[in-house]
Design a protein around this motif. Structure first.
Motif, PDB file in Angstrom:
ATOM      1  N   ALA A  37      46.084  95.373  33.601  1.00 45.89           N
ATOM      2  CA  ALA A  37      46.779  95.518  34.883  1.00 45.89           C
ATOM      3  C   ALA A  37      48.086  94.747  34.874  1.00 45.89           C
ATOM      4  CB  ALA A  37      45.890  95.022  36.021  1.00 45.89           C
ATOM      5  N   PHE A  38      48.061  93.546  34.237  1.00 40.49           N
ATOM      6  CA  PHE A  38      49.284  92.737  34.180  1.00 40.49           C
ATOM      7  C   PHE A  38      50.385  93.486  33.433  1.00 40.49           C
ATOM      8  CE2 PHE A  38      51.973  89.292  34.276  1.00 40.49           C
ATOM      9  CZ  PHE A  38      52.326  88.829  33.033  1.00 40.49           C
ATOM     10  N   ALA A  39      50.037  94.099  32.315  1.00 42.75           N
ATOM     11  CA  ALA A  39      51.032  94.832  31.544  1.00 42.75           C
ATOM     12  C   ALA A  39      51.567  96.012  32.333  1.00 42.75           C
ATOM     13  CB  ALA A  39      50.405  95.320  30.225  1.00 42.75           C
ATOM     14  N   LEU A  40      50.687  96.701  33.026  1.00 40.74           N
ATOM     15  CA  LEU A  40      51.119  97.848  33.826  1.00 40.74           C
ATOM     16  C   LEU A  40      52.073  97.429  34.920  1.00 40.74           C
ATOM     17  CD1 LEU A  40      47.729  99.751  34.140  1.00 40.74           C
ATOM     18  CD2 LEU A  40      49.751 100.524  32.903  1.00 40.74           C
ATOM     19  N   VAL A  41      51.786  96.286  35.549  1.00 42.99           N
ATOM     20  CA  VAL A  41      52.674  95.811  36.601  1.00 42.99           C
ATOM     21  C   VAL A  41      54.045  95.485  36.041  1.00 42.99           C
ATOM     22  CG1 VAL A  41      53.099  93.942  38.228  1.00 42.99           C
ATOM     23  CG2 VAL A  41      50.834  94.958  38.086  1.00 42.99           C
ATOM     24  N   LEU A  42      54.076  94.760  34.921  1.00 42.86           N
ATOM     25  CA  LEU A  42      55.357  94.356  34.351  1.00 42.86           C
ATOM     26  C   LEU A  42      56.173  95.559  33.934  1.00 42.86           C
ATOM     27  CD1 LEU A  42      54.482  91.257  32.147  1.00 42.86           C
ATOM     28  CD2 LEU A  42      55.509  91.313  34.420  1.00 42.86           C
ATOM     29  N   LEU A  43      55.526  96.605  33.484  1.00 42.14           N
ATOM     30  CA  LEU A  43      56.244  97.796  33.047  1.00 42.14           C
ATOM     31  C   LEU A  43      56.586  98.724  34.195  1.00 42.14           C
ATOM     32  CD1 LEU A  43      54.224  98.607  29.806  1.00 42.14           C
ATOM     33  CD2 LEU A  43      56.533  97.697  29.946  1.00 42.14           C
ATOM     34  N   ARG A  63      59.904 104.537  36.948  1.00 41.26           N
ATOM     35  CA  ARG A  63      59.390 105.838  37.351  1.00 41.26           C
ATOM     36  C   ARG A  63      58.851 105.813  38.771  1.00 41.26           C
ATOM     37  NH1 ARG A  63      55.065 107.911  33.484  1.00 41.26           N
ATOM     38  NH2 ARG A  63      56.565 107.121  31.958  1.00 41.26           N
ATOM     39  N   LYS A  64      58.842 106.961  39.380  1.00 41.19           N
ATOM     40  CA  LYS A  64      58.386 107.076  40.762  1.00 41.19           C
ATOM     41  C   LYS A  64      56.869 107.155  40.797  1.00 41.19           C
ATOM     42  CE  LYS A  64      58.948 109.896  44.938  1.00 41.19           C
ATOM     43  NZ  LYS A  64      59.606 111.097  45.521  1.00 41.19           N
ATOM     44  N   TYR A 108      69.074  97.475  45.561  1.00 39.59           N
ATOM     45  CA  TYR A 108      68.160  96.440  46.070  1.00 39.59           C
ATOM     46  C   TYR A 108      66.788  97.046  46.362  1.00 39.59           C
ATOM     47  CZ  TYR A 108      65.895  93.399  49.461  1.00 39.59           C
ATOM     48  OH  TYR A 108      64.978  92.648  50.137  1.00 39.59           O
ATOM     49  N   LEU A 109      66.788  98.189  47.024  1.00 40.15           N
ATOM     50  CA  LEU A 109      65.522  98.803  47.414  1.00 40.15           C
ATOM     51  C   LEU A 109      64.690  99.208  46.202  1.00 40.15           C
ATOM     52  CD1 LEU A 109      66.659 101.047  50.411  1.00 40.15           C
ATOM     53  CD2 LEU A 109      65.170  99.046  50.528  1.00 40.15           C
ATOM     54  N   CYS A 110      65.349  99.601  45.118  1.00 37.56           N
ATOM     55  CA  CYS A 110      64.615 100.021  43.924  1.00 37.56           C
ATOM     56  C   CYS A 110      63.764  98.891  43.351  1.00 37.56           C
ATOM     57  CB  CYS A 110      65.588 100.532  42.862  1.00 37.56           C
ATOM     58  SG  CYS A 110      66.163 102.224  43.143  1.00 37.56           S
ATOM     59  N   GLU A 111      64.151  97.654  43.601  1.00 37.73           N
ATOM     60  CA  GLU A 111      63.381  96.519  43.095  1.00 37.73           C
ATOM     61  C   GLU A 111      62.159  96.230  43.968  1.00 37.73           C
ATOM     62  OE1 GLU A 111      65.985  93.215  42.926  1.00 37.73           O
ATOM     63  OE2 GLU A 111      67.352  94.095  41.457  1.00 37.73           O
ATOM     64  N   THR A 112      62.204  96.665  45.218  1.00 42.01           N
ATOM     65  CA  THR A 112      61.179  96.259  46.172  1.00 42.01           C
ATOM     66  C   THR A 112      59.777  96.757  45.825  1.00 42.01           C
ATOM     67  OG1 THR A 112      62.901  96.223  47.871  1.00 42.01           O
ATOM     68  CG2 THR A 112      60.613  96.142  48.627  1.00 42.01           C
ATOM     69  N   PRO A 113      59.586  98.031  45.418  1.00 46.95           N
ATOM     70  CA  PRO A 113      58.225  98.446  45.057  1.00 46.95           C
ATOM     71  C   PRO A 113      57.620  97.587  43.959  1.00 46.95           C
ATOM     72  CG  PRO A 113      59.625 100.368  45.343  1.00 46.95           C
ATOM     73  CD  PRO A 113      60.527  99.174  45.392  1.00 46.95           C
ATOM     74  N   GLN A 114      58.426  97.199  42.970  1.00 47.24           N
ATOM     75  CA  GLN A 114      57.893  96.361  41.898  1.00 47.24           C
ATOM     76  C   GLN A 114      57.595  94.949  42.380  1.00 47.24           C
ATOM     77  OE1 GLN A 114      60.952  97.082  38.815  1.00 47.24           O
ATOM     78  NE2 GLN A 114      59.310  97.989  37.613  1.00 47.24           N
ATOM     79  N   GLU A 163      54.261  95.216  43.895  1.00 46.62           N
ATOM     80  CA  GLU A 163      53.238  95.323  42.853  1.00 46.62           C
ATOM     81  C   GLU A 163      52.931  93.954  42.248  1.00 46.62           C
ATOM     82  OE1 GLU A 163      54.781  98.178  40.106  1.00 46.62           O
ATOM     83  OE2 GLU A 163      55.087  99.644  41.702  1.00 46.62           O
ATOM     84  N   ARG A 164      53.980  93.189  41.959  1.00 43.08           N
ATOM     85  CA  ARG A 164      53.769  91.860  41.371  1.00 43.08           C
ATOM     86  C   ARG A 164      53.047  90.934  42.340  1.00 43.08           C
ATOM     87  NH1 ARG A 164      58.980  92.929  39.010  1.00 43.08           N
ATOM     88  NH2 ARG A 164      60.058  91.860  40.723  1.00 43.08           N
ATOM     89  N   ARG A 165      53.347  91.083  43.627  1.00 41.61           N
ATOM     90  CA  ARG A 165      52.665  90.249  44.613  1.00 41.61           C
ATOM     91  C   ARG A 165      51.177  90.606  44.681  1.00 41.61           C
ATOM     92  NH1 ARG A 165      54.197  86.660  48.125  1.00 41.61           N
ATOM     93  NH2 ARG A 165      52.647  86.013  49.654  1.00 41.61           N
ATOM     94  N   LEU A 166      50.868  91.881  44.672  1.00 43.85           N
ATOM     95  CA  LEU A 166      49.468  92.291  44.677  1.00 43.85           C
ATOM     96  C   LEU A 166      48.739  91.760  43.436  1.00 43.85           C
ATOM     97  CD1 LEU A 166      49.617  95.943  46.045  1.00 43.85           C
ATOM     98  CD2 LEU A 166      48.276  94.052  46.994  1.00 43.85           C
TER      99      LEU A 166
END
Length: 205
Positions: A9-15, A35-36, A178-184, A187-190
């Motif tokens: 899961a950690f690798a998936l989040v980072l990628l 990717r979306k 800026y917004l493009c960074e927000t989903p990630q 994810e990192r927070r989760l």
């Protein structure tokens, strides 16, 4: 306590590749490098089963309150470790108990992330339309200037429109970056929330 981290899961989040629905680069309205992925999957972020039956009212309210605190963007999840420890002392260190907390956090943050992803798509579509409008204005301006007797009043209008549209386009591009960074970030927070809760899950006997 189980302090092993789910490395997959950690690798998936980072990628930035946490799959839950369609995830590809074929959407022309998607402007981000990553990717979306419209929706996240809780199963890739929490390795234990979460019971489907409703919890007792006291546990449910307590878990929701803790999850709300963990979901606050301006609070480092590690700063809430004492509160998680107190929660575990009241309700136990079972994976199902901590899973309920994670589910509350996941539901809250993933819904926020889904809205942001949708907003990025809408803003990008507006940018595509505006870019077309800018091209049309330039073409009309070029046609006017190619005439033997240009309509300079019209030229002034076109130049003013072109300048204004280009300012709007540039400002929107900065917002999209800026917004493009927000989903990630979400994810990192989760992932961080899951890792914190995981340290309070006892190994099965």
């Amino acid at each position: 306590m189980n302090i092993q981290k789910p490395l997959r899961a950690f690798a998936l989040v980072l990628l930035g590749t946490l799959p839950a629905g369609a995830a590809d680069f074929s959407d022309p309205s998607w402007p981000c490098i990553q990717r979306k992925v419209e929706r996240l999957s809780i199963g890739l972020m929490w390795q234990h089963p979460i019971p489907e039956d409703p919890a007792a009212a006291a546990l449910s309210a307590d878990a929701a309150a803790l999850a709300d605190s963990l979901s606050l963007r301006r609070v480092d999840p590690e700063d809430l470790r004492p509160r998680v420890e107190a929660f575990a002392a009241r309700h136990g260190n079972g994976a199902d108990v901590m899973g309920r907390v994670f589910r509350h956090s996941f539901d809250s943050l993933s819904k926020r992330r889904t809205r942001i992803v949708a907003g990025i798509g809408e803003l990008s579509s507006s940018q595509i339309a505006l870019a077309g409008q800018i091209d049309e204005t330039r073409l009309e301006l070029d046609r006017q200037m190619a005439l033997d007797s240009p309509d300079f009043d019209r030229v002034d209008i076109l130049e003013e429109r072109l300048d204004w549209d280009q300012v709007i386009y540039t400002d929107r591009q900065k917002s999209i970056a800026y917004l493009c960074e927000t989903p990630q970030i979400i994810e990192r927070r989760l992932f961080a929330i899951g890792q914190l809760l995981e340290t309070f899950v006892d190994e099965p006997q």
